[in-house]
Design a protein around this motif. Structure first.
Motif, short mmCIF file in Angstrom:
data_model
loop_
_atom_site.label_atom_id
_atom_site.label_comp_id
_atom_site.label_asym_id
_atom_site.label_seq_id
_atom_site.Cartn_x
_atom_site.Cartn_y
_atom_site.Cartn_z
N ILE A 1 0.89 -1.23 0.02
CA ILE A 1 -0.11 -0.08 0.00
C ILE A 1 0.92 1.08 0.02
O ILE A 1 0.50 2.02 -0.71
CB ILE A 1 -0.95 0.09 1.18
CG1 ILE A 1 -2.03 -1.07 0.96
CG2 ILE A 1 -1.30 1.46 1.37
CD1 ILE A 1 -2.73 -1.26 2.27
N LEU A 2 1.93 1.15 0.81
CA LEU A 2 2.75 2.32 0.78
C LEU A 2 3.42 2.65 -0.57
O LEU A 2 3.61 3.63 -0.99
CB LEU A 2 3.74 2.37 2.07
CG LEU A 2 3.45 2.45 3.34
CD1 LEU A 2 4.52 2.06 4.34
CD2 LEU A 2 2.75 3.38 3.60
N SER A 3 3.98 1.47 -0.98
CA SER A 3 4.69 1.78 -2.40
C SER A 3 3.74 2.03 -3.33
O SER A 3 4.14 2.88 -4.37
CB SER A 3 5.61 0.47 -2.84
OG SER A 3 4.62 -0.70 -3.03
N PHE A 4 2.55 1.41 -3.47
CA PHE A 4 1.54 1.78 -4.34
C PHE A 4 1.01 3.36 -4.31
O PHE A 4 0.79 4.12 -5.27
CB PHE A 4 0.23 1.03 -4.02
CG PHE A 4 -0.98 1.35 -4.57
CD1 PHE A 4 -1.16 0.91 -6.08
CD2 PHE A 4 -2.02 2.15 -4.19
CE1 PHE A 4 -2.41 1.20 -6.60
CE2 PHE A 4 -3.29 2.48 -4.74
CZ PHE A 4 -3.35 2.10 -6.12
N ALA A 5 0.77 3.87 -3.02
CA ALA A 5 0.45 5.24 -2.86
C ALA A 5 1.56 6.16 -3.20
O ALA A 5 1.47 7.16 -3.93
CB ALA A 5 0.11 5.62 -1.28
N ILE B 1 -12.15 -12.70 0.77
CA ILE B 1 -12.34 -13.30 -0.33
C ILE B 1 -12.16 -14.84 -0.27
O ILE B 1 -12.78 -15.65 -0.66
CB ILE B 1 -11.47 -12.72 -1.67
CG1 ILE B 1 -11.97 -11.25 -1.81
CG2 ILE B 1 -11.71 -13.30 -2.69
CD1 ILE B 1 -11.18 -10.46 -2.76
N GLU B 2 -11.06 -15.04 0.58
CA GLU B 2 -10.31 -16.39 0.68
C GLU B 2 -11.43 -17.44 0.87
O GLU B 2 -11.59 -18.41 0.28
CB GLU B 2 -9.08 -16.62 1.73
CG GLU B 2 -8.65 -17.74 1.62
CD GLU B 2 -7.48 -17.71 2.82
OE1 GLU B 2 -6.60 -18.69 2.77
OE2 GLU B 2 -7.53 -16.81 3.73
N LYS B 3 -12.26 -17.43 1.94
CA LYS B 3 -12.98 -18.50 2.32
C LYS B 3 -14.03 -18.79 1.49
O LYS B 3 -14.31 -19.96 1.14
CB LYS B 3 -13.53 -18.33 3.96
CG LYS B 3 -12.62 -18.59 4.69
CD LYS B 3 -13.06 -18.42 6.33
CE LYS B 3 -11.92 -18.47 7.40
NZ LYS B 3 -12.38 -18.21 8.72
N MET C 1 -0.89 0.12 -16.58
CA MET C 1 -0.02 -0.79 -15.43
C MET C 1 -0.46 -0.62 -14.15
O MET C 1 -0.57 -1.49 -13.09
CB MET C 1 1.66 -0.55 -15.68
CG MET C 1 2.20 -1.26 -16.84
SD MET C 1 1.93 -2.97 -16.99
CE MET C 1 3.11 -3.60 -15.59
N MET C 2 -0.73 1.02 -13.78
CA MET C 2 -0.98 1.35 -12.46
C MET C 2 -2.49 0.89 -12.44
O MET C 2 -2.89 0.33 -10.87
CB MET C 2 -0.98 2.69 -12.39
CG MET C 2 0.40 3.06 -12.19
SD MET C 2 1.41 2.54 -10.77
CE MET C 2 0.51 3.07 -9.61
N ALA C 3 -3.43 0.73 -13.25
CA ALA C 3 -4.59 0.27 -13.02
C ALA C 3 -4.61 -1.27 -12.61
O ALA C 3 -5.39 -1.87 -11.71
CB ALA C 3 -5.43 0.22 -14.48
N GLY C 4 -3.73 -2.04 -13.44
CA GLY C 4 -3.49 -3.52 -12.96
C GLY C 4 -3.26 -3.71 -11.42
O GLY C 4 -3.58 -4.52 -10.79
N ALA D 1 -6.04 -4.14 -4.59
CA ALA D 1 -7.67 -4.44 -3.99
C ALA D 1 -7.55 -5.85 -3.67
O ALA D 1 -8.25 -6.24 -2.46
CB ALA D 1 -8.54 -3.87 -5.09
N VAL D 2 -7.37 -6.73 -4.38
CA VAL D 2 -7.43 -8.39 -4.06
C VAL D 2 -6.66 -8.79 -2.95
O VAL D 2 -7.17 -9.46 -1.97
CB VAL D 2 -7.05 -9.38 -5.26
CG1 VAL D 2 -6.88 -10.66 -4.92
CG2 VAL D 2 -8.04 -8.95 -6.27
N ALA D 3 -5.51 -8.25 -2.88
CA ALA D 3 -4.60 -8.40 -1.58
C ALA D 3 -5.05 -7.86 -0.42
O ALA D 3 -5.05 -8.61 0.80
CB ALA D 3 -3.04 -7.69 -1.91
#
Length: 113
Positions: free
Chosen positions: A58-62, A103-105, A86-89, A95-97
């Motif tokens: 999250i920090l590197s993304f921001a 989401i997992e269960k 690339m940034m949209a991907g 978001a998945v992370a």
């Protein structure tokens, strides 16, 4: 004795050849099993790191989005389309992370047949 020297050299040569052939024949069968066994351990280790790796992401993304905004403002130009793709991907993967614990269960229940 000359005969014992030849026999010794022949024995060493043949045993080296046998070891090499054994490695070449056994390794393709043993290596995948070894890799799979160690992969489970690595995955378990990564699962235990999920929280702090997600925070780091999250920090590197921001920081990446901030850098893109700063460069765009500084140069008064739009970012390249490939950068935005690339940034949209990266946004989708982040978001998945972040949502993975939610989401997992349900995903495991859906995938179990």
């Amino acid at each position: 004795m000359p005969g014992s020297k030849v026999a010794g050299v022949t024995a060493v040569t043949l045993s080296t050849g046998a070891v090499a052939c054994g490695v070449c024949c056994v390794l393709p069968f043993a290596l995948p099993a070894t890799v799979l066994a160690s992969t489970g351990t690595l995955l378990a280790w990564f699962v235990s790191m999920h929280l702090w790796v997600t925070v780091l992401a999250i920090l590197s993304f921001a920081g990446a989005w901030g850098w893109i905004a700063w460069q765009s403002r500084r140069t008064r130009r739009r970012p390249a389309a490939s950068t935005l793709v690339m940034m949209a991907g990266s946004t989708a993967l982040l978001a998945v992370a972040v949502l993975w614990p939610l989401i997992e269960k349900p995903l495991i229940r859906v995938l179990q047949v």
